[in-house]
Design a protein around this motif. Structure first.
Motif, PDB file in Angstrom:
ATOM      1  N   PHE A  48      -1.467   0.924   5.323  1.00 10.71           N
ATOM      2  CA  PHE A  48      -1.147   2.034   4.418  1.00 10.71           C
ATOM      3  C   PHE A  48      -1.340   1.596   2.954  1.00 10.71           C
ATOM      4  N   PHE A  49      -0.754   0.416   2.605  1.00  4.69           N
ATOM      5  CA  PHE A  49      -0.869  -0.076   1.222  1.00  4.69           C
ATOM      6  C   PHE A  49      -2.315  -0.428   0.890  1.00  4.69           C
ATOM      7  N   GLY A  50      -3.032  -0.919   1.898  1.00  4.82           N
ATOM      8  CA  GLY A  50      -4.455  -1.226   1.711  1.00  4.82           C
ATOM      9  C   GLY A  50      -5.245   0.016   1.339  1.00  4.82           C
ATOM     10  N   ILE A  51      -4.943   1.114   2.075  1.00  4.18           N
ATOM     11  CA  ILE A  51      -5.658   2.381   1.813  1.00  4.18           C
ATOM     12  C   ILE A  51      -5.317   2.888   0.408  1.00  4.18           C
ATOM     13  N   ILE A  52      -3.999   2.817   0.058  1.00  2.00           N
ATOM     14  CA  ILE A  52      -3.577   3.278  -1.286  1.00  2.00           C
ATOM     15  C   ILE A  52      -4.291   2.441  -2.351  1.00  2.00           C
ATOM     16  N   GLY A  53      -4.302   1.120  -2.147  1.00  2.00           N
ATOM     17  CA  GLY A  53      -4.940   0.211  -3.118  1.00  2.00           C
ATOM     18  C   GLY A  53      -6.420   0.519  -3.270  1.00  2.00           C
ATOM     19  N   PHE A  54      -7.079   0.773  -2.142  1.00  2.00           N
ATOM     20  CA  PHE A  54      -8.522   1.063  -2.175  1.00  2.00           C
ATOM     21  C   PHE A  54      -8.769   2.391  -2.902  1.00  2.00           C
ATOM     22  N   GLY A  55      -7.872   3.356  -2.633  1.00  2.00           N
ATOM     23  CA  GLY A  55      -7.976   4.662  -3.305  1.00  2.00           C
ATOM     24  C   GLY A  55      -7.853   4.512  -4.814  1.00  2.00           C
ATOM     25  N   VAL A  56      -6.883   3.713  -5.238  1.00  3.25           N
ATOM     26  CA  VAL A  56      -6.670   3.493  -6.678  1.00  3.25           C
ATOM     27  C   VAL A  56      -7.905   2.810  -7.280  1.00  3.25           C
ATOM     28  N   PHE A  57      -8.445   1.841  -6.523  1.00  5.56           N
ATOM     29  CA  PHE A  57      -9.638   1.115  -6.992  1.00  5.56           C
ATOM     30  C   PHE A  57     -10.817   2.092  -7.169  1.00  5.56           C
ATOM     31  N   LEU A  58     -11.011   2.962  -6.145  1.00  3.37           N
ATOM     32  CA  LEU A  58     -12.121   3.936  -6.217  1.00  3.37           C
ATOM     33  C   LEU A  58     -11.937   4.879  -7.398  1.00  3.37           C
ATOM     34  N   TYR A  59     -10.681   5.335  -7.574  1.00  3.71           N
ATOM     35  CA  TYR A  59     -10.361   6.251  -8.680  1.00  3.71           C
ATOM     36  C   TYR A  59     -10.686   5.580 -10.020  1.00  3.71           C
TER      37      TYR A  59
END
Ligand SMILES: NC(=O)c1ccc[n+]([C@@H]2O[C@H](COP(=O)([O-])OP(=O)(O)OC[C@H]3O[C@@H](n4cnc5c(N)ncnc54)[C@H](OP(=O)(O)O)[C@@H]3O)[C@@H](O)[C@H]2O)c1
Length: 334
Positions: A3-14
């Motif tokens: 879950f945190f990995g997905i959030i982190g990746f989302g923030v990175f993409l953003y």
């Protein structure tokens, strides 16, 4: 963990998306998207906008952008002949949406605070009401900070701050009675970044942000909106009219077609987009200004480091499209 990995990746993409978009757009990312996918200025058709400094530059082209959308206009500045020229051009670009009676010209010196109420009431009598006030009249400055005569600081604040605040209070009285209204102020990127060699101007534009961010906080949840429009270098007569460090002196600077500046037409259009979409603060400027503003706000230490390396001359060149050689020498060459 996933879950945190997905959030982190989302923030990175953003973050990547924002960085890329800030490089591509000539305005902040939100305004760039609103320009393409948000409300069109045409949604303002039939509204009444009161513009100061409408006789040239950004004010003139904001008037054209609004006239194209069918907005009724009150054009004000000191040069009435120029205002009449802008009025006729507004009728042309409105493509049949506006006629003589839809554009009121009011010759007005914004420094005469005692006349603000009379002029604003003139507009209300003519149109029945005013929906939008665009405080645009202003002058810049080129000077070394330590040399500026305090009289010049006072004059810059009279024009760029107190005239704006006073006229806005007059408009607010009307907006409060109607329960709606929109106050826009043409600030500058110098009101966000500290621009070198423009001490009083940078101070005045920062003061504008303080005043109007405070007002926005008071009007949250109401139908009274506040928009700070912050252009970067734009092709206008601005440098000729700019203050220096001495009382009564003008900079007499000029622009060249090869300068790296936004056109006043594009700036006027973006102003109209920011107003119709009720944006709180809009930034406009050519590369690398947008990434610089983002870095200055989100990574201030990185921005300070960058500026220490590049030096004040870099920002000067970015702003005026020429090398800084000191102001005494420049006034001889211009
Ligand atoms: N150009 C840029 O690079 C740039 C960048 C950032 C922000 N801005 C902001 O954009 C705004 C407009 O500047 P501009 O670039 O369009 O310059 P501009 O072409 O020189 O226009 C300035 C306007 O202000 C009016 N004005 C000046 N003093 C006035 C007074 N005492 N009473 C009434 N009107 C007055 C002028 O009209 P009259 O002479 O006819 O009175 C003129 O219409 C300013 O607030 C400025 O700070 C400009």
């Amino acid at each position: 963990m996933l879950f945190f990995g997905i959030i982190g990746f989302g923030v990175f993409l953003y973050g990547c998306f924002y960085t890329l978009a800030s490089v591509i757009f000539d305005c902040d990312v939100r305004l760039g998207f609103l320009d393409k996918f948000g409300k069109s200025p045409r949604r303002l058709k039939g509204k009444v906008a009161f513009i100061t400094g409408a006789s040239s530059g950004i004010g003139e082209h904001t008037a054209y952008a609004l006239a194209k959308a069918g907005v009724k206009l009150v054009l004000t500045a000191r040069r009435s002949l120029e205002l009449q020229r802008v009025k006729q051009q507004c009728i042309v670009v409105s493509n049949g949406q506006l006629e003589e009676k839809d554009i009121l010209v009011i010759p007005m010196d914004v420094l005469d605070l005692s006349s603000h109420k009379t002029h604003f009431q003139h507009a209300i009598r003519h149109f029945g009401h005013v929906d939008i006030l665009i405080n645009n009249a202003g002058r810049s400055q080129r000077a070394n900070w330590e040399n500026i005569d305090i009289t010049v600081d006072r004059q810059m604040f009279e024009l760029n701050v107190f005239a704006v605040v006073n006229l806005s209070r007059v408009a607010l009285e009307h907006f409060n009675k109607r329960g709606q209204g929109h106050l826009a102020v043409v600030s500058s990127l110098a009101g966000i970044l500290g621009a070198p060699f423009s001490g009083s101007y940078t101070g005045a534009k920062h003061a504008i942000h303080g005043y109007f961010n405070g007002l926005r906080a008071e009007k949250l949840g109401t139908q009274i909106h506040v928009t700070l429009l912050c252009p970067g270098p734009t092709f206008t007569n601005f440098l000729a009219e700019a203050f220096t460090d001495k009382d009564g002196e003008k900079h007499h600077g000029s622009t060249k077609p090869t300068d790296k500046r936004m056109t006043a037409e594009r700036c006027g259009h973006l102003n109209a987009v920011a107003i119709v979409n009720k944006v709180g603060e809009a930034w406009m400027g050519l590369f690398p200004l947008m990434p610089m503003v983002y870095v200055s706000i989100y990574f201030p230490n990185l921005y300070s480091l960058g500026m220490r390396i590049l030096g004040p001359q870099y920002l000067y060149k970015l702003r005026d499209s020429k090398e800084y050689t000191g102001f005494t020498e420049m006034s001889k060459t211009e």
